[in-house]
Design a protein around this motif. Structure first.
Motif, PDB file in Angstrom:
ATOM      1  N   ASP A   1     -15.140  11.889  -6.338  1.00 49.15           N
ATOM      2  CA  ASP A   1     -14.072  12.740  -6.876  1.00 49.15           C
ATOM      3  C   ASP A   1     -12.836  11.959  -7.315  1.00 49.15           C
ATOM      4  O   ASP A   1     -11.925  12.546  -7.895  1.00 49.15           O
ATOM      5  N   HIS A   2     -12.776  10.620  -7.037  1.00 53.84           N
ATOM      6  CA  HIS A   2     -11.591   9.853  -7.410  1.00 53.84           C
ATOM      7  C   HIS A   2     -11.894   8.735  -8.414  1.00 53.84           C
ATOM      8  O   HIS A   2     -10.981   8.172  -8.996  1.00 53.84           O
ATOM      9  N   GLY A   3     -13.141   8.382  -8.609  1.00 47.94           N
ATOM     10  CA  GLY A   3     -13.487   7.314  -9.524  1.00 47.94           C
ATOM     11  C   GLY A   3     -13.921   6.051  -8.802  1.00 47.94           C
ATOM     12  O   GLY A   3     -13.488   5.769  -7.680  1.00 47.94           O
ATOM     13  N   SER A   4     -14.746   5.266  -9.461  1.00 45.60           N
ATOM     14  CA  SER A   4     -15.259   4.029  -8.866  1.00 45.60           C
ATOM     15  C   SER A   4     -14.158   2.976  -8.813  1.00 45.60           C
ATOM     16  O   SER A   4     -13.121   3.085  -9.487  1.00 45.60           O
ATOM     17  N   ARG A   5     -14.396   1.922  -8.042  1.00 46.01           N
ATOM     18  CA  ARG A   5     -13.401   0.864  -7.940  1.00 46.01           C
ATOM     19  C   ARG A   5     -13.267   0.112  -9.251  1.00 46.01           C
ATOM     20  O   ARG A   5     -12.196  -0.391  -9.574  1.00 46.01           O
ATOM     21  N   ALA A   6     -14.340   0.054 -10.027  1.00 45.20           N
ATOM     22  CA  ALA A   6     -14.238  -0.614 -11.334  1.00 45.20           C
ATOM     23  C   ALA A   6     -13.303   0.160 -12.257  1.00 45.20           C
ATOM     24  O   ALA A   6     -12.479  -0.429 -12.958  1.00 45.20           O
ATOM     25  N   ASN A   7     -13.420   1.497 -12.253  1.00 42.31           N
ATOM     26  CA  ASN A   7     -12.542   2.286 -13.113  1.00 42.31           C
ATOM     27  C   ASN A   7     -11.121   2.398 -12.567  1.00 42.31           C
ATOM     28  O   ASN A   7     -10.180   2.638 -13.334  1.00 42.31           O
TER      29      ASN A   7
ATOM     30  N   GLY B   1       4.083 -12.726  -6.598  1.00 38.04           N
ATOM     31  CA  GLY B   1       3.520 -13.600  -5.567  1.00 38.04           C
ATOM     32  C   GLY B   1       2.512 -12.885  -4.712  1.00 38.04           C
ATOM     33  O   GLY B   1       1.565 -12.251  -5.195  1.00 38.04           O
ATOM     34  N   ALA B   2       2.724 -12.982  -3.396  1.00 36.65           N
ATOM     35  CA  ALA B   2       1.776 -12.427  -2.426  1.00 36.65           C
ATOM     36  C   ALA B   2       1.674 -10.907  -2.553  1.00 36.65           C
ATOM     37  O   ALA B   2       0.588 -10.317  -2.400  1.00 36.65           O
ATOM     38  N   LYS B   3       2.805 -10.264  -2.861  1.00 34.22           N
ATOM     39  CA  LYS B   3       2.762  -8.808  -2.990  1.00 34.22           C
ATOM     40  C   LYS B   3       1.938  -8.380  -4.208  1.00 34.22           C
ATOM     41  O   LYS B   3       1.175  -7.422  -4.131  1.00 34.22           O
ATOM     42  N   LEU B   4       2.085  -9.115  -5.306  1.00 35.35           N
ATOM     43  CA  LEU B   4       1.318  -8.768  -6.496  1.00 35.35           C
ATOM     44  C   LEU B   4      -0.176  -8.975  -6.247  1.00 35.35           C
ATOM     45  O   LEU B   4      -1.000  -8.165  -6.681  1.00 35.35           O
ATOM     46  N   GLN B   5      -0.522 -10.099  -5.581  1.00 37.16           N
ATOM     47  CA  GLN B   5      -1.924 -10.353  -5.270  1.00 37.16           C
ATOM     48  C   GLN B   5      -2.490  -9.262  -4.351  1.00 37.16           C
ATOM     49  O   GLN B   5      -3.639  -8.830  -4.516  1.00 37.16           O
ATOM     50  N   ALA B   6      -1.678  -8.810  -3.407  1.00 33.07           N
ATOM     51  CA  ALA B   6      -2.127  -7.747  -2.508  1.00 33.07           C
ATOM     52  C   ALA B   6      -2.365  -6.445  -3.288  1.00 33.07           C
ATOM     53  O   ALA B   6      -3.342  -5.723  -3.028  1.00 33.07           O
ATOM     54  N   TRP B   7      -1.481  -6.163  -4.236  1.00 33.58           N
ATOM     55  CA  TRP B   7      -1.652  -4.917  -5.009  1.00 33.58           C
ATOM     56  C   TRP B   7      -2.921  -4.994  -5.871  1.00 33.58           C
ATOM     57  O   TRP B   7      -3.678  -4.027  -5.936  1.00 33.58           O
ATOM     58  N   GLU B   8      -3.171  -6.126  -6.514  1.00 32.44           N
ATOM     59  CA  GLU B   8      -4.359  -6.254  -7.348  1.00 32.44           C
ATOM     60  C   GLU B   8      -5.628  -6.140  -6.508  1.00 32.44           C
ATOM     61  O   GLU B   8      -6.602  -5.515  -6.930  1.00 32.44           O
ATOM     62  N   PHE B   9      -5.636  -6.765  -5.336  1.00 31.38           N
ATOM     63  CA  PHE B   9      -6.816  -6.696  -4.483  1.00 31.38           C
ATOM     64  C   PHE B   9      -7.080  -5.267  -4.031  1.00 31.38           C
ATOM     65  O   PHE B   9      -8.226  -4.795  -4.047  1.00 31.38           O
TER      66      PHE B   9
ATOM     67  N   TRP C   1       0.813  -1.196   0.000  1.00 26.38           N
ATOM     68  CA  TRP C   1       0.000   0.000   0.000  1.00 26.38           C
ATOM     69  C   TRP C   1       0.860   1.266   0.000  1.00 26.38           C
ATOM     70  O   TRP C   1       0.546   2.244  -0.680  1.00 26.38           O
ATOM     71  N   MET C   2       1.954   1.243   0.737  1.00 28.33           N
ATOM     72  CA  MET C   2       2.837   2.408   0.793  1.00 28.33           C
ATOM     73  C   MET C   2       3.498   2.663  -0.571  1.00 28.33           C
ATOM     74  O   MET C   2       3.628   3.813  -1.001  1.00 28.33           O
ATOM     75  N   MET C   3       3.910   1.597  -1.267  1.00 30.94           N
ATOM     76  CA  MET C   3       4.495   1.773  -2.593  1.00 30.94           C
ATOM     77  C   MET C   3       3.473   2.320  -3.578  1.00 30.94           C
ATOM     78  O   MET C   3       3.780   3.186  -4.405  1.00 30.94           O
ATOM     79  N   ASP C   4       2.217   1.843  -3.486  1.00 29.49           N
ATOM     80  CA  ASP C   4       1.176   2.304  -4.404  1.00 29.49           C
ATOM     81  C   ASP C   4       0.822   3.778  -4.150  1.00 29.49           C
ATOM     82  O   ASP C   4       0.637   4.556  -5.108  1.00 29.49           O
ATOM     83  N   VAL C   5       0.709   4.180  -2.877  1.00 31.83           N
ATOM     84  CA  VAL C   5       0.388   5.576  -2.553  1.00 31.83           C
ATOM     85  C   VAL C   5       1.507   6.513  -3.020  1.00 31.83           C
ATOM     86  O   VAL C   5       1.257   7.570  -3.594  1.00 31.83           O
ATOM     87  N   MET C   6       2.755   6.081  -2.799  1.00 35.03           N
ATOM     88  CA  MET C   6       3.887   6.908  -3.226  1.00 35.03           C
ATOM     89  C   MET C   6       3.905   7.071  -4.749  1.00 35.03           C
ATOM     90  O   MET C   6       4.140   8.168  -5.269  1.00 35.03           O
ATOM     91  N   ALA C   7       3.640   5.987  -5.493  1.00 37.10           N
ATOM     92  CA  ALA C   7       3.623   6.059  -6.955  1.00 37.10           C
ATOM     93  C   ALA C   7       2.454   6.920  -7.446  1.00 37.10           C
ATOM     94  O   ALA C   7       2.581   7.649  -8.446  1.00 37.10           O
ATOM     95  N   HIS C   8       1.278   6.864  -6.748  1.00 32.23           N
ATOM     96  CA  HIS C   8       0.124   7.665  -7.134  1.00 32.23           C
ATOM     97  C   HIS C   8       0.402   9.162  -6.939  1.00 32.23           C
ATOM     98  O   HIS C   8       0.116   9.984  -7.833  1.00 32.23           O
ATOM     99  N   GLU C   9       0.931   9.547  -5.781  1.00 31.11           N
ATOM    100  CA  GLU C   9       1.219  10.966  -5.526  1.00 31.11           C
ATOM    101  C   GLU C   9       2.300  11.492  -6.470  1.00 31.11           C
ATOM    102  O   GLU C   9       2.248  12.652  -6.894  1.00 31.11           O
ATOM    103  N   TYR C  10       3.257  10.632  -6.828  1.00 29.67           N
ATOM    104  CA  TYR C  10       4.271  11.057  -7.794  1.00 29.67           C
ATOM    105  C   TYR C  10       3.630  11.235  -9.179  1.00 29.67           C
ATOM    106  O   TYR C  10       4.095  12.040  -9.985  1.00 29.67           O
TER     107      TYR C  10
END
Length: 427
Positions: free
Chosen positions: A393-399, A369-377, A303-312
């Motif tokens: 204001d951010h979009g649905s989970r489907a999008n 592996g487990a990290k990829l599955q966690a990111w997709e979920f 989650w921390m890697m995804d948030v950092m990549a999103h803000e960047y």
């Protein structure tokens, strides 16, 4: 008595202190007195008390027209009158001239006007005259030859001097002046074109820069900051070549933790991370990640890697001027629904940019592996449906997955043009 007339009929003079009354007239003066008038006794003027009576005798004025037999010195001539010769002398009367014209006894000028006769002219022989004539001819011929040579050389060095003035031609070439500066007005880029036709879509894929996930355990505020600081150089290295290839200037963002003591130039929610475009700062909420790491360390790291990549991803929008363009388009929006739709396109694109980075560097970051599955979920279960305030204001989970999944596989920003998508794909 007042009525008496002792002088034989004359009216007596009034006494001292007497004033004339009405009808009374003053006595007339007496014309003749009965007492004779006689001279007094003569007094000498040389007495001691008579010194003040002495007066210096002054000469009587002389009348110039009066004729006198007095044989004294003659009267001085009047100013400007002609001088009269004195009797028995050759000198004239009046003022004398002093200086170099002495003696004064001369009657005429000091020097004679006619001088002594001039000496007779000198006679030369015929031989001398012939020699001088020959010398004059030789000198004249020499001067003529010299003048001819000078004129010939002048004509050979000047091109037609009579048709144009002589000029000194410079030896060095005349420097060429630079062309005048011409200001060209570059037509501005429309906001909609800036977001739909940005050059970042043509820059190519993100490169795998070989960065590793930081091994720091985010168990405190300090360690959480160190974890994000370990991810920042990897993002800078991956995005810089594409930003510059798109024709923009790369700038590394700043990184800070969400804190009331160290606020950014933007106002964000204190319980979530955000990007501030005013001072180009990524603000991270560290408390949530510390609590998450205690529950599930793997999910917390993903989650921390995804948030950092999103803000960047928002920083990429800022460097490519899309963040400014979206803000302008929102200012022209006529309804709140249109403004929110633009905000969803912006957020979904940041999610897409972040997924492209993670997919290009999944090997180094260990997203398998487990990290990829966690990111997709997490990606499939993130969206406006989980917002407690129900703000879309951010979009649905489907999008979220519609944009994030393909970008992770391609690693290319070209997959992230959310501004040309239909309203359904950015709901």
């Amino acid at each position: 008595m007042p009525d008496e007339k002792p002088d034989g009929g004359a009216t007596a003079q009034p006494a001292a202190g007497h004033f004339l009354t009405e009808g009374e007239s003053a006595p007339l003066p007496t014309a003749h007195r009965s007492q004779p008038i006689a001279l007094g006794k003569a007094r000498a003027l040389s007495g001691p008390g008579e010194s003040a009576l002495r007066r210096k005798a002054r000469p009587l004025p002389v009348d110039p027209e009066a004729v006198s037999v007095y044989s004294g010195p003659p009267v001085a001539p009047l100013p400007g009158a002609p001088t009269t010769p004195l009797t028995g002398t050759r000198r004239t009367g009046g003022a004398r001239r002093v200086g170099w014209n002495r003696p004064y006894s001369r009657a005429g000028a000091q020097y004679n006007q006619v001088g002594p006769p001039p000496p007779p002219p000198r006679k030369y022989s015929n031989v001398v005259v012939a020699g001088l004539s020959a010398l004059v001819l030789v000198v004249t011929a020499s001067v003529g030859v010299a003048c001819f040579k000078a004129i010939s050389s002048y004509d050979s060095s000047v091109d037609n001097p009579l048709s144009r003035p002589s000029v000194h031609r410079p030896t060095a070439p005349i420097p060429t002046l630079p062309d005048p500066t011409v200001t060209k007005t570059v037509p501005g880029v429309k906001d909609i074109d800036r977001v739909q036709k940005n050059e970042i879509y043509k820059a190519g894929k993100l490169a795998a820069v070989g960065c590793k996930e930081p091994s720091v355990r985010p168990t405190s505020q300090v360690t959480t900051l160190r974890y994000f600081q370990g991810l920042l150089p990897c993002l800078n290295e991956a995005w810089k070549p594409l930003i510059e290839k798109a024709g923009y200037t790369f700038r590394a963002p700043k990184l800070t933790l969400v804190s009331a003591k160290v606020p950014t130039a933007c106002t964000g929610e204190s319980d979530s991370s955000y990007y501030c475009g005013t001072d180009e700062t990524i603000a991270i909420d560290w408390q949530d990640y510390v609590a998450m790491y205690k529950r599930d360390p793997i999910d917390a790291r993903v989650w921390m890697m995804d948030v950092m990549a999103h803000e960047y991803g928002h920083h990429v929008q800022d460097m490519t001027e899309m963040l400014t363009a979206v803000g302008s388009l929102q200012g022209w929006a006529k309804t709140e629904a249109a403004e929110l739709e633009l905000n969803r396109r912006l957020e979904l694109q940041a999610t897409c940019f972040g997924a492209a980075f993670l997919g290009a560097n999944k090997a180094g970051l260990g997203l398998t592996g487990a990290k990829l599955q966690a990111w997709e979920f997490d990606t499939k279960h993130s969206g406006d449906e989980y917002n407690p305030k129900k703000v879309r204001d951010h979009g649905s989970r489907a999008n979220q997955w519609f944009w994030g999944g393909p970008a992770f596989d391609s690693g290319n920003p070209a997959s992230c043009n959310t501004y040309t998508a239909s309203a359904k794909r950015v709901s």
